[in-house]
Design a protein around this motif. Structure first.
Motif, short mmCIF file in Angstrom:
data_model
loop_
_atom_site.label_atom_id
_atom_site.label_comp_id
_atom_site.label_asym_id
_atom_site.label_seq_id
_atom_site.Cartn_x
_atom_site.Cartn_y
_atom_site.Cartn_z
N ALA A 49 -18.09 -3.59 -4.37
CA ALA A 49 -17.49 -2.59 -3.43
C ALA A 49 -18.27 -2.70 -1.70
CB ALA A 49 -17.79 -1.18 -3.85
N ALA A 50 -19.46 -3.12 -1.94
CA ALA A 50 -20.12 -3.25 -0.61
C ALA A 50 -19.54 -4.53 0.06
CB ALA A 50 -21.56 -3.44 -1.03
N LEU A 51 -19.16 -5.58 -0.61
CA LEU A 51 -18.57 -6.82 0.02
C LEU A 51 -17.33 -6.32 0.50
CD1 LEU A 51 -19.43 -9.63 -2.58
CD2 LEU A 51 -20.20 -9.37 -0.29
N ILE A 52 -16.31 -5.66 -0.07
CA ILE A 52 -15.10 -5.29 0.42
C ILE A 52 -15.17 -4.45 1.53
CG2 ILE A 52 -13.17 -4.09 -0.02
CD1 ILE A 52 -13.03 -5.10 -3.02
N ALA A 53 -16.13 -3.51 1.63
CA ALA A 53 -16.33 -2.66 2.93
C ALA A 53 -16.82 -3.36 4.01
CB ALA A 53 -17.52 -1.41 2.48
N MET A 54 -17.69 -4.50 3.70
CA MET A 54 -18.21 -5.18 4.89
C MET A 54 -17.16 -6.16 5.56
SD MET A 54 -21.03 -8.21 4.69
CE MET A 54 -19.91 -9.48 3.83
N ILE A 55 -16.36 -6.60 4.67
CA ILE A 55 -15.22 -7.59 4.95
C ILE A 55 -14.24 -6.71 6.11
CG2 ILE A 55 -13.24 -9.00 4.54
CD1 ILE A 55 -14.70 -9.77 2.05
N ILE A 56 -13.92 -5.36 5.46
CA ILE A 56 -12.99 -4.69 6.34
C ILE A 56 -13.63 -4.30 7.59
CG2 ILE A 56 -11.84 -2.36 6.37
CD1 ILE A 56 -11.26 -2.52 3.23
N SER A 57 -14.95 -3.94 7.32
CA SER A 57 -15.58 -3.47 8.86
C SER A 57 -15.50 -4.72 9.74
CB SER A 57 -16.87 -3.22 8.51
OG SER A 57 -17.60 -2.96 9.68
N ILE A 58 -15.85 -5.85 9.36
CA ILE A 58 -16.22 -7.03 10.42
C ILE A 58 -14.59 -7.36 10.68
CG2 ILE A 58 -16.48 -9.42 10.21
CD1 ILE A 58 -18.77 -9.09 8.37
N ALA A 59 -13.60 -7.30 10.02
CA ALA A 59 -12.29 -7.65 10.26
C ALA A 59 -11.85 -6.53 11.43
CB ALA A 59 -11.35 -7.78 8.97
N LYS A 60 -12.10 -5.40 11.27
CA LYS A 60 -11.70 -4.25 11.85
C LYS A 60 -12.44 -4.60 13.56
CE LYS A 60 -11.99 0.70 12.70
NZ LYS A 60 -12.51 2.08 12.36
N HIS A 61 -13.80 -5.10 13.49
CA HIS A 61 -14.29 -5.27 14.77
C HIS A 61 -13.73 -6.39 15.29
CE1 HIS A 61 -17.24 -2.41 13.44
NE2 HIS A 61 -17.46 -2.17 14.56
N LEU A 62 -13.48 -7.24 14.51
CA LEU A 62 -12.58 -8.78 15.18
C LEU A 62 -11.21 -8.61 15.34
CD1 LEU A 62 -14.54 -11.40 13.02
CD2 LEU A 62 -15.02 -10.80 15.34
N GLU A 63 -10.66 -7.22 15.28
CA GLU A 63 -9.34 -7.15 15.32
C GLU A 63 -8.32 -8.04 14.58
OE1 GLU A 63 -8.32 -7.10 19.58
OE2 GLU A 63 -9.60 -5.49 20.11
N LEU A 64 -8.86 -7.94 13.29
CA LEU A 64 -7.89 -8.91 12.36
C LEU A 64 -7.26 -7.78 11.46
CD1 LEU A 64 -10.63 -11.72 11.59
CD2 LEU A 64 -8.74 -11.67 13.17
N THR A 65 -6.19 -8.24 10.82
CA THR A 65 -5.75 -7.41 9.54
C THR A 65 -6.29 -7.78 8.42
OG1 THR A 65 -3.50 -7.35 10.76
CG2 THR A 65 -3.75 -7.05 8.51
N VAL A 66 -6.21 -6.78 7.40
CA VAL A 66 -6.94 -7.04 5.89
C VAL A 66 -6.10 -6.92 4.95
CG1 VAL A 66 -8.90 -6.38 4.38
CG2 VAL A 66 -9.44 -6.53 7.03
N ILE A 67 -5.82 -7.91 4.26
CA ILE A 67 -4.89 -7.53 3.06
C ILE A 67 -5.89 -7.72 1.54
CG2 ILE A 67 -3.01 -8.37 1.83
CD1 ILE A 67 -1.93 -9.58 4.48
N ALA A 68 -5.69 -6.92 0.87
CA ALA A 68 -6.29 -6.63 -0.51
C ALA A 68 -5.26 -7.39 -1.61
CB ALA A 68 -6.88 -5.58 -0.88
N GLU A 69 -5.64 -8.29 -2.42
CA GLU A 69 -4.83 -8.97 -3.39
C GLU A 69 -5.24 -8.18 -4.59
OE1 GLU A 69 -3.81 -13.30 -2.36
OE2 GLU A 69 -5.80 -13.03 -2.59
N GLY A 70 -4.40 -8.12 -5.77
CA GLY A 70 -4.77 -7.84 -7.13
C GLY A 70 -4.94 -6.42 -7.18
N VAL A 71 -4.07 -5.74 -6.36
CA VAL A 71 -4.34 -4.24 -6.57
C VAL A 71 -3.42 -3.75 -7.68
CG1 VAL A 71 -3.88 -1.69 -5.77
CG2 VAL A 71 -4.70 -3.84 -4.31
N GLU A 72 -3.99 -3.24 -9.20
CA GLU A 72 -3.27 -3.09 -10.28
C GLU A 72 -3.54 -1.52 -10.63
OE1 GLU A 72 -4.34 -5.52 -13.03
OE2 GLU A 72 -3.58 -7.59 -12.01
N GLN A 73 -4.34 -0.96 -10.26
CA GLN A 73 -4.72 0.42 -10.65
C GLN A 73 -4.77 1.37 -9.46
OE1 GLN A 73 -8.43 0.05 -12.85
NE2 GLN A 73 -7.59 -1.24 -14.43
N VAL A 74 -4.58 2.69 -9.79
CA VAL A 74 -4.52 3.81 -8.65
C VAL A 74 -5.82 3.95 -7.86
CG1 VAL A 74 -4.10 6.07 -7.95
CG2 VAL A 74 -2.63 4.96 -9.55
#
Length: 710
Positions: free
Chosen positions: A631-656
C-alpha cells in the motif's frame, strides 16, 4: 688487469730489457704465437661451420679473414729470429713483414667487415671466400720470400723499428680506432659482441704501440706487444663465439621459454573462461569424469546455475555491461567456501558447480538456498544497483546418471524447470525429459503459428476512474494450438523471446492492433486508444521507429491513439532508451512503463525519460489491503507520478476494496477482471456498451462513498 700490468713495465722498461733471458724469448714468443694461431684457426673454423646455418656474409668474411691471418701467423712464427731452419733461414725481414701484413690485413679486413651491411648469401660463397683468403696468403708469401727482397726493412737490429714499420703500425692503429668508433655508434644493435670487439681493438692498439718502440726482439716492449696481441685475438674469438654459438644458444633458450609460456598460456586459455578466469566447461567436464572414475562410490551433486533474465539485461544494457554482471556474479560465487565443491563456467550465462560428496537432497537444497542468499544483496555495477536471481538445476550421482554427460544433461533439464519454481531450484526427475521434449515440440509449433493464423489478439479495457469510462484497451496476444487448445502466454512468450520469434510476432501484434483500433474508430468508438507491449528484442531493433510509423500509416491511425508499453529493464541503458523514446515521442505516440516496481527501478530516471504513463504491477495491487508495504509503495508511486505529471494505471484490479484504495489514492486509470477479462475484438465490439455502463456504475458508487464519508 693487463692495463695494470702495463704501467710498471713502461716505467721500468730499461731494467726489464731481456729480463727473461735471450734463450727464453724464443720459447715465450712461440707460446704466444701458438695461442694466436690457434685463436685465428678457431675463428676461421667456427665461421666455416656456422655459416651454412646462418648464411651471414659478415660471419663468412670474418672466417676467411682469420683463415688468411692464421696462415700468415704460422709463417711469422717459423721465420722469427732464433727459430730453427724451416723454409729458409730465420731473419727479422721475413718475420716482421709476415707480422705486419697479418696485422694490417686484420685491421683493414675487420673494419671493412663491420661497416658492411649484414645479409644472407648463398652457401657456395664459403668456398669462394676461403679460396680468396688462401690466394691472398700465397700472394704475400711469394712477395716476402722473393730472393730480391722486394720490400724494405722494417726493423734494424740494435736500432729499432723503421719509419715505414711505425707508419704501417700507426695505420693499423687508425683503422682499429675507426672500428671502435663504428662499434660505439652501433653499440645497441649487438651490445655484447660490440663490447668484446671494442676491448679486442683496444688491446690490439696497445700491442701496435708497443711494436713501434722496441729496439730488439728481446725488448720487454716486444714481449708486451705480443701479450696484448694475444689478448686482442682472444676477445675477437670471444666475440665470434658469442655471436655464432652463445647468442644463438641463448636465443634458443629464450625461444624455448617463450614456447613453454605460450603452451602454458594456451593450456590456460583452453581450460579457463577468459572473462571470469574460472575453469571452463571442458575443464569442468574432464574433472567431473575423473572424479566419477576415481570415486564411484561417493554420492555427488551437480548444479547448473543460470543468471535469471540475463538475456534481457544483455539486450538492454549491452555486452560490455553484461560482461561486468558475469564477472561480478563469478567473483561473489568464488568468495563462498564450498568445502568440497568445484566451481566452473559454462557458455554464456551459466555456471557449474559439483560437490565431491554429498549426504542427501536436503544438503543440496541447503546449498541452493545459500547461493540465493548470497545473491540477496544488490550488485552495484557502474551507476546501477541490480537484483540478481539464480535458476539452479540439480542432478545427483548415481541417481540421475552414471557419467558426466548424463549428469550435466539432466542438471540442464532441471534448470529449465527451476525457472517456474518459487525457490528457483529444482532436482531432476525423469518426467522432466518428457516436459523438455514437450517444450521443444511447442517451440517447433510456435515457428508455424503465425503463418497458420493461430495467434489472436485479445483486449483488456483500461478505465478512467474520474470519468467512469473506458479510455483505452491493452492488446494481449493469445495462441490457440490446433491440438493443445489455448496455450498460456506465460508458456509460449518466454520461448518466443529465447528463439527471437518475439520480433516477427511483435510486429504482427503492432500492425494488427493499429488496424483493429482504426476499425473501432470507424464504428464510432472514436475516443479509444490502444496499448501495445514491446519486447526487449523489439525495443533494441534499429528499425523500431520506422516500424511504428509504417504501422500507423498503413492503418491510417493518428499516433496519439497508440501507447507503447516498455519494461523497466529496457531503460537501464539510459543513453539508448532516451534517444529511442525521444524519436517515438516525435512521432506522437504515448510511452508507458509496464510492471513498474518489479524490475530495476530507478525513480531518478522517471524525470529524464520521455514517459507519459506508469503502470503499477498487479503483484502490488493484489495484497494492497493486507500488506501495508504494498500500500505504501503504491501511494508513493502515485504521488511521484502526480508531481512528474505522469498518468498512473493500476493492473490486476479484481476486487472492490482494491478499487476503493486506488480511488482514494487518486489513481488515474485501472484495468483488471473486476471490469473485464481480456476479450476478443468481436466480443468487445458486441459488449462494449455494457462494459462502458458497468465501468460508470463502479465509479459512481465510489463517488457516492466518498461523498458519504465527507
Amino acid at each position: 688487469m693487463p692495463l695494470l700490468f702495463l704501467i710498471p713495465v713502461l716505467f721500468f722498461r730499461e731494467p726489464l730489457f731481456a729480463v727473461f733471458k735471450e734463450q727464453n724469448y724464443i720459447t715465450l714468443h712461440l707460446i704466444f704465437e701458438i695461442f694466436i694461431i690457434a685463436s685465428s684457426f678457431t675463428i676461421a673454423i667456427q665461421a666455416w661451420m656456422v655459416f651454412p646455418h646462418i648464411m651471414s656474409n659478415q660471419r663468412l668474411w670474418l672466417g676467411a679473414l682469420f683463415f688468411s691471418i692464421s696462415l700468415l701467423e704460422v709463417l711469422h712464427t717459423i721465420t722469427y729470429k732464433g727459430m730453427p731452419f724451416f723454409l729458409i733461414e730465420s731473419t727479422p725481414y721475413t718475420a716482421t713483414w709476415f707480422y705486419m701484413v697479418s696485422r694490417l690485413t686484420q685491421a683493414l679486413g675487420l673494419f671493412l667487415i663491420i661497416i658492411s651491411t649484414e645479409k644472407q648469401v648463398n652457401s657456395k660463397y664459403r668456398w669462394l671466400a676461403y679460396s680468396f683468403a688462401f690466394i691472398y696468403f700465397l700472394s704475400w708469401t711469394t712477395i716476402i720470400y722473393h730472393p730480391a727482397k722486394l720490400l724494405p726493412e722494417l726493423v734494424v737490429e740494435g736500432t729499432g723499428t723503421t719509419v715505414i714499420k711505425n707508419s704501417l703500425q700507426y695505420t693499423a692503429i687508425v683503422l682499429q680506432c675507426l672500428c671502435i668508433v663504428f662499434l660505439i655508434k652501433n653499440f645497441r644493435e649487438a651490445k655484447n659482441r660490440n663490447f668484446m670487439m671494442i676491448v679486442a681493438s683496444l688491446y690490439l692498439m696497445i700491442g701496435d704501440s708497443m711494436f713501434t718502440s722496441y729496439k730488439s726482439v728481446y725488448d720487454i716492449a716486444n714481449f708486451i706487444g705480443h701479450l696484448f696481441q694475444l689478448l686482442g685475438f682472444y676477445f675477437l674469438l670471444r666475440a665470434l663465439y658469442y655471436t655464432a654459438v652463445e647468442e644463438p644458444f641463448q636465443l634458443l633458450k629464450q625461444a624455448e621459454q617463450r614456447l613453454r609460456k605460450s603452451e602454458e598460456s594456451l593450456h590456460y586459455m583452453a581450460y579457463h573462461d577468459e572473462l571470469t578466469k574460472l575453469p571452463n566447461f571442458r575443464y569442468f567436464k574432464e574433472k567431473l569424469a575423473e572424479l566419477l572414475k576415481r570415486e564411484p562410490q561417493e554420492k555427488t551433486a551437480i548444479l547448473i546455475i543460470e543468471i535469471d533474465r540475463f538475456d534481457a539485461m544483455n539486450e538492454s544494457l549491452g555486452h560490455s555491461f553484461s560482461d561486468l554482471i558475469l564477472q561480478s556474479v563469478a567473483a561473489r560465487l568464488q568468495e563462498t567456501d564450498f568445502h568440497n565443491g568445484f566451481l566452473g563456467k559454462m557458455r554464456g550465462k551459466e555456471f557449474t558447480l559439483f560437490f565431491k560428496s554429498i549426504k542427501d537432497k536436503e544438503e543440496a537444497a541447503t546449498i541452493c538456498r545459500k547461493l540465493q542468499k548470497l545473491m540477496a544483496e544488490p550488485f552495484r555495477i557502474q551507476h546501477l544497483q541490480l537484483n540478481i536471481t539464480l535458476n539452479m538445476g540439480i542432478a545427483l550421482y548415481p541417481e540421475h546418471g552414471k557419467n558426466a554427460d548424463e549428469l550435466l544433461k539432466h542438471a540442464q533439464v532441471a534448470k529449465f524447470e527451476a525457472q517456474n519454481e518459487f525457490s528457483r531450484y529444482a532436482f531432476y526427475h525423469y518426467d522432466m525429459d518428457e516436459q523438455l521434449m514437450d517444450r521443444l515440440v511447442l517451440e517447433h509449433d510456435l515457428h508455424k503459428a503465425l503463418d497458420k493464423g493461430e495467434l489472436y489478439l485479445y483486449y483488456q479495457p483500461q478505465v478512467n476512474l474520474r470519468e467512469g469510462r473506458i479510455v483505452s484497451l491493452e492488446a494481449l496476444i493469445r495462441w490457440k494450438h490446433p491440438e493443445r487448445g489455448w496455450v498460456s502466454p506465460g508458456e509460449f512468450i518466454p520461448i518466443a523471446e529465447e528463439t527471437g520469434l518475439i520480433v516477427p510476432i511483435g510486429e504482427w501484434v503492432l500492425r494488427t492492433a493499429c488496424k483493429q483500433l482504426k476499425h473501432w474508430h470507424n464504428q464510432g468508438f472514436s475516443d479509444l486508444s490502444v496499448a501495445v507491449n514491446l519486447s526487449t528484442r523489439q525495443f533494441f531493433q534499429r528499425n523500431l521507429v520506422d516500424l511504428v510509423e509504417d504501422s500507423l500509416k498503413k492503418a491510417n491511425l493518428p499516433p496519439r491513439y497508440l501507447e507503447l508499453e516498455i519494461t523497466e529493464s529496457m531503460t537501464m541503458n539510459v543513453s539508448y532508451a532516451t534517444d529511442i523514446l525521444a524519436e517515438l515521442k516525435r512521432l506522437g505516440v504515448r510511452i508507458a512503463i509496464d510492471d513498474f516496481g518489479t524490475g530495476y527501478s530507478s525513480l531518478y530516471y522517471l524525470k529524464d525519460l520521455p514517459i507519459d504513463c506508469v503502470k503499477i504491477d498487479r503483484s502490488f495491487v493484489r495484497h494492497v489491503r493486507t500488506n501495508k508495504h504494498d500500500a505504501a509503495l503504491i501511494a508513493m508511486i502515485i504521488s511521484i507520478a502526480k508531481h512528474l505529471e505522469l498518468t498512473v494505471i493500476a493492473e490486476g484490479v479484481e476486487q472492490v476494496d482494491q478499487l476503493e484504495f486506488l480511488w482514494k489514492e487518486h489513481c488515474h486509470q485501472v484495468q483488471g477482471y473486476l471490469f473485464s477479462p481480456p476479450a476478443s475484438s468481436e466480443r468487445l465490439s458486441a459488449e462494449y456498451e455494457e462494459l462502458q455502463q458497468q465501468s460508470k456504475i463502479y465509479c459512481d458508487q465510489l463517488k457516492h462513498v466518498q461523498a458519504g464519508n465527507r
